[in-house]
Design an enzyme around this catalytic site. Sequence first.
Site, PDB file in Angstrom:
ATOM      1  N   LYS A  55       0.838  -1.203   0.000  1.00  0.00           N
ATOM      2  CA  LYS A  55       0.000   0.000   0.000  1.00  0.00           C
ATOM      3  C   LYS A  55       0.873   1.253   0.000  1.00  0.00           C
ATOM      4  O   LYS A  55       0.649   2.187  -0.774  1.00  0.00           O
ATOM      5  CB  LYS A  55      -0.922  -0.011   1.220  1.00  0.00           C
ATOM      6  CG  LYS A  55      -2.033   1.028   1.130  1.00  0.00           C
ATOM      7  CD  LYS A  55      -2.815   1.125   2.427  1.00  0.00           C
ATOM      8  CE  LYS A  55      -3.691  -0.060   2.683  1.00  0.00           C
ATOM      9  NZ  LYS A  55      -5.015   0.041   2.068  1.00  0.00           N
ATOM     10  N   ARG A 111      -3.498   2.720   8.558  1.00  0.00           N
ATOM     11  CA  ARG A 111      -3.791   1.448   7.873  1.00  0.00           C
ATOM     12  C   ARG A 111      -2.557   0.578   7.736  1.00  0.00           C
ATOM     13  O   ARG A 111      -1.456   1.088   7.556  1.00  0.00           O
ATOM     14  CB  ARG A 111      -4.281   1.704   6.447  1.00  0.00           C
ATOM     15  CG  ARG A 111      -5.564   2.450   6.330  1.00  0.00           C
ATOM     16  CD  ARG A 111      -5.782   2.733   4.857  1.00  0.00           C
ATOM     17  NE  ARG A 111      -6.662   3.849   4.667  1.00  0.00           N
ATOM     18  CZ  ARG A 111      -7.904   3.746   4.203  1.00  0.00           C
ATOM     19  NH1 ARG A 111      -8.391   2.571   3.891  1.00  0.00           N
ATOM     20  NH2 ARG A 111      -8.639   4.803   4.062  1.00  0.00           N
ATOM     21  N   GLY A 128      -8.042  -7.875   4.271  1.00  0.00           N
ATOM     22  CA  GLY A 128      -8.928  -8.078   5.418  1.00  0.00           C
ATOM     23  C   GLY A 128      -8.284  -8.741   6.620  1.00  0.00           C
ATOM     24  O   GLY A 128      -8.940  -8.988   7.622  1.00  0.00           O
ATOM     25  N   MET A 171      -5.571  -7.652   8.422  1.00  0.00           N
ATOM     26  CA  MET A 171      -5.029  -6.771   9.470  1.00  0.00           C
ATOM     27  C   MET A 171      -5.961  -5.586   9.689  1.00  0.00           C
ATOM     28  O   MET A 171      -7.025  -5.505   9.095  1.00  0.00           O
ATOM     29  CB  MET A 171      -3.626  -6.344   9.092  1.00  0.00           C
ATOM     30  CG  MET A 171      -2.659  -7.510   9.193  1.00  0.00           C
ATOM     31  SD  MET A 171      -0.997  -7.047   8.785  1.00  0.00           S
ATOM     32  CE  MET A 171      -1.088  -6.782   7.056  1.00  0.00           C
ATOM     33  N   ARG A 205      -3.088  -1.427  -6.269  1.00  0.00           N
ATOM     34  CA  ARG A 205      -2.206  -2.605  -6.174  1.00  0.00           C
ATOM     35  C   ARG A 205      -2.599  -3.575  -7.280  1.00  0.00           C
ATOM     36  O   ARG A 205      -3.706  -3.488  -7.830  1.00  0.00           O
ATOM     37  CB  ARG A 205      -2.348  -3.276  -4.808  1.00  0.00           C
ATOM     38  CG  ARG A 205      -3.716  -3.826  -4.552  1.00  0.00           C
ATOM     39  CD  ARG A 205      -3.803  -4.438  -3.169  1.00  0.00           C
ATOM     40  NE  ARG A 205      -5.155  -4.876  -2.888  1.00  0.00           N
ATOM     41  CZ  ARG A 205      -5.651  -5.012  -1.667  1.00  0.00           C
ATOM     42  NH1 ARG A 205      -4.930  -4.740  -0.623  1.00  0.00           N
ATOM     43  NH2 ARG A 205      -6.873  -5.443  -1.483  1.00  0.00           N
ATOM     44  N   HIS A 213      -0.758 -41.229   3.694  1.00  0.00           N
ATOM     45  CA  HIS A 213      -1.126 -42.070   2.558  1.00  0.00           C
ATOM     46  C   HIS A 213      -2.303 -41.485   1.789  1.00  0.00           C
ATOM     47  O   HIS A 213      -2.274 -41.329   0.565  1.00  0.00           O
ATOM     48  CB  HIS A 213      -1.465 -43.477   3.062  1.00  0.00           C
ATOM     49  CG  HIS A 213      -1.917 -44.382   1.969  1.00  0.00           C
ATOM     50  ND1 HIS A 213      -3.245 -44.529   1.646  1.00  0.00           N
ATOM     51  CD2 HIS A 213      -1.219 -45.114   1.086  1.00  0.00           C
ATOM     52  CE1 HIS A 213      -3.344 -45.349   0.619  1.00  0.00           C
ATOM     53  NE2 HIS A 213      -2.129 -45.722   0.257  1.00  0.00           N
ATOM     54  N   SER A 260      17.555 -39.759  -7.241  1.00  0.00           N
ATOM     55  CA  SER A 260      16.255 -39.089  -7.147  1.00  0.00           C
ATOM     56  C   SER A 260      16.023 -38.795  -5.666  1.00  0.00           C
ATOM     57  O   SER A 260      16.021 -39.713  -4.838  1.00  0.00           O
ATOM     58  CB  SER A 260      15.154 -40.000  -7.692  1.00  0.00           C
ATOM     59  OG  SER A 260      13.927 -39.338  -7.609  1.00  0.00           O
ATOM     60  N   CYS A 272      11.601 -36.726  -6.315  1.00  0.00           N
ATOM     61  CA  CYS A 272      10.316 -37.389  -6.521  1.00  0.00           C
ATOM     62  C   CYS A 272       9.469 -37.408  -5.251  1.00  0.00           C
ATOM     63  O   CYS A 272       8.409 -38.008  -5.216  1.00  0.00           O
ATOM     64  CB  CYS A 272      10.497 -38.805  -7.053  1.00  0.00           C
ATOM     65  SG  CYS A 272      11.351 -39.892  -5.907  1.00  0.00           S
ATOM     66  N   TYR A 275      15.353 -32.616 -13.157  1.00  0.00           N
ATOM     67  CA  TYR A 275      13.899 -32.774 -13.257  1.00  0.00           C
ATOM     68  C   TYR A 275      13.238 -32.769 -11.890  1.00  0.00           C
ATOM     69  O   TYR A 275      13.881 -32.999 -10.865  1.00  0.00           O
ATOM     70  CB  TYR A 275      13.537 -34.076 -13.992  1.00  0.00           C
ATOM     71  CG  TYR A 275      13.845 -35.344 -13.218  1.00  0.00           C
ATOM     72  CD1 TYR A 275      12.937 -35.860 -12.292  1.00  0.00           C
ATOM     73  CD2 TYR A 275      15.046 -36.030 -13.417  1.00  0.00           C
ATOM     74  CE1 TYR A 275      13.220 -37.016 -11.585  1.00  0.00           C
ATOM     75  CE2 TYR A 275      15.331 -37.187 -12.705  1.00  0.00           C
ATOM     76  CZ  TYR A 275      14.417 -37.675 -11.791  1.00  0.00           C
ATOM     77  OH  TYR A 275      14.690 -38.814 -11.080  1.00  0.00           O
TER      78      TYR A 275
HETATM   79  C1  PEP Z   1      10.093 -40.237  -0.707  1.00  0.00           C
HETATM   80  O1  PEP Z   1      10.447 -40.780   0.331  1.00  0.00           O
HETATM   81  O2  PEP Z   1      10.194 -39.022  -0.914  1.00  0.00           O
HETATM   82  C2  PEP Z   1       9.509 -41.036  -1.783  1.00  0.00           C
HETATM   83  C3  PEP Z   1       9.190 -40.472  -2.937  1.00  0.00           C
HETATM   84  O3  PEP Z   1       9.221 -42.328  -1.526  1.00  0.00           O
HETATM   85  P1  PEP Z   1       7.931 -42.819  -0.704  1.00  0.00           P
HETATM   86  O4  PEP Z   1       7.040 -41.611  -0.540  1.00  0.00           O
HETATM   87  O5  PEP Z   1       7.304 -43.874  -1.516  1.00  0.00           O
HETATM   88  O6  PEP Z   1       8.542 -43.300   0.563  1.00  0.00           O
END
Ligand code: PEP
Length: 891
Positions: free
Chosen positions: A30, A100, A109, A111, A344, A464, A776, A843, A863
């Site tokens: 602001k 303000r 909204g 603060m 803004r 899970h 990975s 991953c 990746y």
């Molecule tokens: C991990 O541990 O980040 C992973 C990808 O394997 P999992 O979630 O299957 O343990």
Amino acid sequence: MSKKFLYLFKEGHDAFGGDQTTMKNILGGKGAGLAEMTHAGMPVPQGFTITTEACTQYYADNREINEEIKADIFKYMGILEEQTGKTFGSVDNPLLVSVRSGARQSMPGMMDTILNLGLNDQAVEGLAKKTDNPRFAYDCYRRFIQMYSDVVMELGKSFFEERIDAMKERKGVKQDVELTADDLKELVKEFKQIYREKQGSEFPQDPKEQLIGAVKAVFRSWDNPRANVYRKMNEIPYEWGTAVNVQQMAFGNSGMRSGTGVAFTRNPATGEKKLMGEYLINAQGEDVVAGIRTPSPISKLHEEMPEVYDQFVEIATRLENYYKDMQDMEFTIEDGKLFMLQTRNGKRTAQAALQIACDLVDEGVISEQTAVLRVEPKQLDTLLHPQFDAAALKAAEAIGKGLAASPGSACGRVVFSAEDAEEKVKDEAWKKVVLVRLETSPEDIVGMQVSQGILTVRGGMTSHAAVVARGMGTCCVSGCGNDNDVVIDYDAKTITINGHLFHEGDWMSIDGSTGNIYEGQIATVASTENANFKRFMGWADAARQMKVLTNADNPRDAQNAVDMGAEGIGLCRTEHMFFAEDRIKAVREMICARTVEERKTALAKVEPYQEADFTAMYRIMGDRPMTIRYLDPPLHEFLPTKPEEIEALAKDMGMTTEELNNVVVSLHEFNPMMGHRGCRLCVTYPEIAEMQTNAVIKAALKVSAETGKMITPHIMIPLVGEVKELKYVKDVVVKTADKLIAEAGVDMKYQIGTMIEIPRAALTAGQIAKEADFFSFGTNDLTQMTFGFSRDDAAKFLTAYYDTKIYESDPFQHLDQVGVGKLIKMAAHDGRETNPNLGLGICGEHGGDPSSVEFCHNVGLDYVSCSPYRVPIARLAAAQAAIKAPRAMKD
Ligand code: PEP
Ligand code: MG
């Protein structure tokens, strides 16, 4: 020289050379906007900004404003008096100000704000005389007492609102604006009386005391519960603090030629290029928000005050051209004169964000790369999942809230087990179910698949249920028992959430984007097929340097991910293929085998299933790479739990129930996440690695022969912590694979890599890289093991950690860049030093989280791999990271 904590609006632009980022960091959004508009010569009531750094100082000084800053505040008030020709606290010509908040990123909204500050029993008389408008003067005073009592003294609003309502009833009027000067004068008396009763002292008459109280209250509001929730949701660091803007009041409540409003240069819901806004005549800002009177559309201003309208349109156009983005503006009209109070970059829906980005490119205002930076990756989510109908949602009230684990909206009849879900959905009347569980397990997968949504009592963002639901693109709210009063009774098939009882079959609606839980049915609308989406994502793909792969372990998810733009599979968790009804028996036989021969016999039954799965996956993936991860979870997860199941299996295996029970007991683990799992399974039972290698290579050979294109299988060994461990399993894989390839007489290459998910693996990455073609980063386990708390249990205590600001966000959701990130950085560096061709990726669940993706780009990963529905988010996040900090390209 001591630090500068205050800036006049006039000073803001030059002090920072017009650099928007620094201006926002120091002056808040602001403050930066007000400084820019002042610099551009627009009509802005003058004032000054107390910086975000002063807020940090306030907290460092134990929530006090130190004498130096106080002195500066009064000094700047002196300058403001000179600028305005009015005097703070004067009886004849009082200077009134608004106070303000304004953080770096807008937190609408969240603060606090105080208007009309500087009034007291004398000044109100002076104002009445000077303006010849006592009604206006007393309206300002009653508003000020109300706001000050609520915001600064935290007395609440209701007492005051009750008095206003009572007064309106006595006078037989409906609207506040119909109350006369005398009525308001009377209300002021009553308000001061309330203040005296509640506070035990008189309403403060000293404007200086009022001002310091208000500035403190705004700083304090940075830490109020709703601001904390908003910050956590939006990853806004606590340490940023908020700035405070002290500004001369422009009065929208001084008569019928006055008013206040809000407008956007383009439609924030659709993106349409058309000024959109609302205003209220004879009102102050909070009246618009409170919704007591219905505002008029901005187009009406064209009829009511054409010159003001034209001037506003001209300013709005200039502002959008200057910021090159859609603006959200607040304005006030005082006696026919326009004042700008804020500008803004406006918040917008995903649909609008894409429309505006594409339009601005077409209008030649911004480049494609700038357009890519204009859409929040997280927002894309809302385009890809069904949503609740906005009007229906507005009318509904949440009865509880869990973690927003997998976005989308679901509405269905409650069922309490995966089997019930599977069974019930066959019946037309039960077509839509919401699966409610304490927690889910891999066995529930089919039931989860047929459900509209999943609600769990326990578990966090990587539980899970959360992981699987995200993978399936199914809405999920997890861990609703963490912060709510929840009792679930599987026998009675009931769940009570904060006193609301649901029986099996009752309708429930859950919102996986907010975590909200509702009773009954809320209508959903299908996700929008957005025409701009493809075009926009094309720009993102051109900009990014990391590949985006997906975590998928069945053909449906794989196809979904490819449709979302995945360039391959970065993690295929083979265990998820083991749970189908037709194979779990063979898997259990394998686990409970007493001899190597018995195990081999059981494995031989599993192998064709695996091979068929991999074949189907390879067929879908075509040229795209697929990394197959070998068996990972602790074995007990596969074992039967019900007595009748144990009995049946014992019979099949030629054992007594007692014998099998003993096996089951012997497989029990005290801490399964750190037990007999991952590559440890293949070290103890190399036959498993043999079987999985057979399945992978045979499937790859088959599909290569079908397509005429040679596949290069990527095999990934999980949970390695020691190079010799990897070498041991790798030798089994190589021996098995080479034999099959030689028999086939083809030249098939394959890669063997490992997951880095144990701190020791990261610490010894230089050695491990000698035996690995790729790493990975399994950041789910790496986070769990680095922090030393379980990924399934952390949600139980993390709330306390957020409350105490020990952690600001869930480390399973947003990568802990300081600790876990350090391990990743080190492992990537050491690994590449030993093996320059080492492939690097991630991953864990963080692969789909925008700030974590940016980190991965910055540390040089090749990746990221994430669940299918997060693929577009990761593509955009990777593009933004590359635009912000391009990496040197590898040869
Ligand atoms: C991990 O541990 O980040 C992973 C990808 O394997 P999992 O979630 O299957 O343990
Ligand atoms: Mg893991």
